[in-house]
Design an enzyme around this catalytic site. Structure first.
Site, PDB file in Angstrom:
ATOM      1  N   ALA A 186      15.975   1.405  -4.387  1.00  0.00           N
ATOM      2  CA  ALA A 186      14.954   1.968  -3.504  1.00  0.00           C
ATOM      3  C   ALA A 186      13.863   0.950  -3.182  1.00  0.00           C
ATOM      4  O   ALA A 186      13.083   1.149  -2.255  1.00  0.00           O
ATOM      5  CB  ALA A 186      14.327   3.201  -4.138  1.00  0.00           C
ATOM      6  N   LYS A 187      13.785  -0.108  -3.964  1.00  0.00           N
ATOM      7  CA  LYS A 187      12.809  -1.191  -3.752  1.00  0.00           C
ATOM      8  C   LYS A 187      11.416  -0.647  -3.488  1.00  0.00           C
ATOM      9  O   LYS A 187      10.686  -1.127  -2.633  1.00  0.00           O
ATOM     10  CB  LYS A 187      13.292  -2.123  -2.642  1.00  0.00           C
ATOM     11  CG  LYS A 187      14.651  -2.756  -2.980  1.00  0.00           C
ATOM     12  CD  LYS A 187      15.095  -3.843  -2.064  1.00  0.00           C
ATOM     13  CE  LYS A 187      16.348  -4.548  -2.555  1.00  0.00           C
ATOM     14  NZ  LYS A 187      17.575  -3.705  -2.630  1.00  0.00           N
TER      15      LYS A 187
END
Lengths: 273, 273
Positions: free
Chosen positions: A93-94
């Site tokens: 998901a960074k």
């Protein structure tokens, strides 16, 4: 029964499948329709359950499909728990943000989706990373050197006494891991084997998540040789398109099997026992 | 009818409300239950519609509430379109990833949620920023100097010939904006007025999104003086808790009115005409 700490859980997932392979569950919007995502992923999970240490759904592909995508992501995670209970689930998901906002992202990932780890971005500094490291049995992987061609534009800027930024990030991550529950690793792209070796030298003990093998052109053997820790572990080789779009269930299984064997064979000789 | 370019649309939103104020729609999980988010936000939007240039929902708070949160986010955006059609909607999501993954995030934000802009993280470099800048009428704000205490840990590392990383990011952002559709701005926290002045000097023409006024302690007057462009525009002062939790609808309206007046009064004298 309280869960084991993050690092013990990760080691156990890798050992029980004797595998460094993490399969990216990345249904491409132009190849897999939103209402087919769950059945597509289920087939991949069933074909590979005993061959991999982790699954890594890429949040963006689910978000792009709207509500149907979010439902498919939640159902996919539950399918991994049922079909491959030993496996880690890493939400790619960074994410990152400050203070109680980062805590809200941690709640979304760990409490609502129920994943074991997520990928995060280090740009905001350690006080923004800490909220992701408050659960001793869950953890995060911080971007260090990404696999894209333009990665170096920021990440290789020379900082301080002349080392590239990504090595400073590696050092900071080591400190952040130690200051919390030893539950932070790094993301290093397989497209940069020299940089991977530098990061491993800087952080002998941190787990490394390695995307970029396969479609992106990263070299599996070079990456494994450069990236495993002293025990021949601590490296999660993430592959996606070359497995999930390999063909029918048998083709998918064979692709994962070949990758597991190749990765294990590429461990430095003294470790392959 | 084709939409106008990003910068013209943003300027028009600011001019039509004669306002630099952007209201952060950030329902705190411990103060607003998931099923009350939409009615909570609707009250805020109705109370402030003619006083603000933009609304900025913080994605994390909606994500933490699961499906109900995602629904509330989508409904909130539609409510802004209906009640405050002149206003920009900026999704504060701090997203980024590489290649077709970044494009999937852009689809989620622009096509599925339908926002005008989103916040992004620059750490991956320009090729990961470009997918967010492919729609001439939509755009992004890249993190430059964030408002948290630990921001400097990476962002102030000295790079190259001795300037802090955040100024290198500012320079890169200028190039990235020019290489696309002039549709990239920067995020600079109001807690750092000196750094804000440096960024404005480096990028005279880029729009700046400024969080951190109010609960986080940023100084409104100093920030406006340092942050507006040569026309006294180009700065979006984002406020959240001090407006949305000000009290009843009248209190909320008054808080936004006071902030709008204070921000306009703080523009450098030659510009306040």
């Amino acid at each position: 029964m309280p869960e084991l700490p993050f690092r013990e859980r990760l080691a156990s997932a890798m050992e029980s499948a004797d595998s460094l392979i993490c399969v990216g569950l990345d249904p491409q919007p132009n190849r897999t329709a939103a209402d087919e995502i769950l059945s597509f992923n289920t087939r991949v999970i069933e074909a590979t359950a005993d061959l991999v240490c982790a699954y890594k759904p890429q949040s963006a592909f689910y978000e792009a499909a709207g509500f149907a995508g979010w439902q498919a992501l939640k159902d996919t995670i539950e399918t991994v728990r049922r079909v491959a209970p030993h496996a880690f689930v890493i939400l790619d998901a960074k994410r990152n943000d400050i203070g109680n906002t980062a805590e809200a992202y941690a709640q979304a990932a760990f409490d609502w989706f129920g994943v074991d780890a997520l990928t995060i971005n280090p740009y905001l500094g350690g006080d923004a990373v800490a909220p992701f490291l408050q659960r001793p049995e869950r953890g995060a992987f911080a971007l260090c050197r990404t696999s894209n061609l333009g990665a170096g534009e920021l990440q290789s800027l020379q900082v301080g006494e002349g080392e590239p930024l990504y090595l400073s990030v590696a050092s900071l991550a080591r400190d952040w891991a130690a200051a919390n529950h030893d539950n932070l690793g790094l993301v290093v792209g397989a497209t940069w084997p020299d940089e991977l070796a530098q990061v491993r030298a800087r952080c002998p003990d941190l787990p490394i998540l390695l995307p970029g093998v396969g479609a992106q052109g990263g070299d599996l053997e070079a990456s494994v040789a450069a990236g495993v820790d002293a025990d021949g572990q601590g490296l999660l080789v993430s592959v996606s398109r070359s497995v999930i779009y390999a063909g029918d269930e048998e083709d998918i299984r064979e692709a994962a099997q070949d990758l597991r064997a190749a990765a294990n064979a590429a461990k430095p000789a003294r470790l392959s026992s």
